[in-house]
Design an enzyme around this catalytic site. Structure first.
Site, PDB file in Angstrom:
ATOM      1  N   ASP A  26       0.835  -1.189   0.000  1.00  0.00           N
ATOM      2  CA  ASP A  26       0.000   0.000   0.000  1.00  0.00           C
ATOM      3  C   ASP A  26       0.878   1.251   0.000  1.00  0.00           C
ATOM      4  OD1 ASP A  26      -2.239  -1.611   0.137  1.00  0.00           O
ATOM      5  OD2 ASP A  26      -2.424  -1.443   2.322  1.00  0.00           O
ATOM      6  N   LYS A  27       0.320   2.344  -0.480  1.00  0.00           N
ATOM      7  CA  LYS A  27       1.047   3.603  -0.564  1.00  0.00           C
ATOM      8  C   LYS A  27       1.757   3.943   0.743  1.00  0.00           C
ATOM      9  CE  LYS A  27       0.169   8.587  -0.966  1.00  0.00           C
ATOM     10  NZ  LYS A  27      -0.866   9.637  -1.116  1.00  0.00           N
TER      11      LYS A  27
END
Length: 326
Positions: free
Chosen positions: A137-138
């Site tokens: 995830d970012k």
């Protein structure tokens, strides 16, 4: 672009109304724009493609200018842990998106890799995701491996699909979670699928895809009342679903600290933290998750390769602050 709902589009769903009124945009393009927050109703973004509109509603669609089909090279610094002719292993920082998507066409790991590796990445794994065999995830930090040629891509893809069931591949994560699980270690076996209402979220659902996470508590931290308020948990994945650890720990009743998507109802827990720990959590600004361990079989040599990554500074400060309150 602006659309006024006539009421005769055949469906009240936002995505279908837009598809009927804007044939020049594909349905997949419209869905991506909705999920990216580019579609607004009464000046507020609507991110649910199934949202029901009514006759007379004015819908505004912000369509970004066309961008090249292939990601461009961008000089983005990377922390490279290992590299040879077949693979590159990086330690991803928080805030770095892995591959281009609606709302994140530039500034991604892929853009950085194209600049670093040059033309060798082209065509490996698709135009938008060259060399990518897994993702973080970012706002999740930690170890990722990227393929630099077709042979490596095929081998790594097979290893990640197997998830270490028959091979050496292993992925380990460290998570700061709210509360303390009743058992010091265990397995969460709960299928995951898209959330029935919030399409940008995942959820435990009986008819979802198999999802298995093994966990072990490493440390526990007490709050101002002397009771356990948080814990450091090591998680090992047997499957690789989107947001798997975040969803599974929330399902267990112990969402990640700082997770605004799966643990917003735990915000009041911060009142139980000592001032230093509360300040460290506020400064974190992301979910407290780090991919600390990666084990693979080298695609060409067959050698078992293992890398470990220390907690990044923001998570290390959070841990120190939680310990200081003991």
């Amino acid at each position: 672009m602006t659309v006024i709902v006539a009421g005769d589009e055949g469906s009240p769903r936002l995505d279908r109304v837009l598809a009927a009124r804007l044939p020049e945009l594909s349905r997949s393009r419209l869905k991506a724009l909705i999920l990216a927050g580019q579609v607004s109703l009464r000046a507020e973004a609507v991110r649910d493609p199934a949202y029901h509109v009514t006759a007379g509603d004015t819908i505004t669609i912000d369509v970004p200018e066309a961008v090249p089909a292939e990601p461009a090279a961008e000089a983005i610094p990377l922390k490279i842990i290992y590299e040879d002719d077949d693979i590159v292993v990086i330690d991803k920082p928080a805030g770095l998106v892995v591959h281009p998507a609606a709302g994140h066409e530039t500034g991604t790991l892929v853009n950085a890799l194209i600049a670093h590796c040059g033309a060798s990445l082209s065509g490996i794994g698709g135009v938008k995701r060259p060399g990518i065999v897994h993702r973080l995830d970012k706002d999740t930090t930690g170890l990722m491996v990227v393929a630099k040629n077709d042979m490596a891509h095929a081998s790594l893809s097979a290893q990640f699909a197997d998830h270490g069931r028959t091979g050496a591949m292993e992925r380990g994560y460290l998570a700061f979670a709210w509360g303390l699980p009743h058992r010091p270690h265990g397995t969460i076996n709960a299928a995951i699928d898209r959330h029935p209402h919030a399409r940008d979220k995942m959820a435990v659902r009986p008819k979802g895809r198999e999802a298995i996470t093994h966990y072990e508590v490493q440390e526990s931290f007490t709050g101002r009342d002397g009771k356990p308020v948080a814990s450091l948990i090591a998680c090992h994945l047997e499957t690789g679903r989107t947001h798997q650890i975040r969803v599974h720990l929330a399902y267990l009743g112990h969402p990640l600290m700082g997770d605004a998507v799966y643990g917003p109802h735990f915000k009041t827990k911060a009142n139980q933290l000592a001032p230093g720990a509360r300040a460290a959590l506020e400064a974190l600004g992301r979910q407290a998750l780090h991919a600390f361990l990666l084990v693979i079989e080298h695609p060409r040599t067959g050698e078992i390769m293992r890398w470990e990554s220390e907690l990044p500074e923001d998570l290390s400060l959070l841990g120190d602050a939680l310990r200081a309150a003991l």
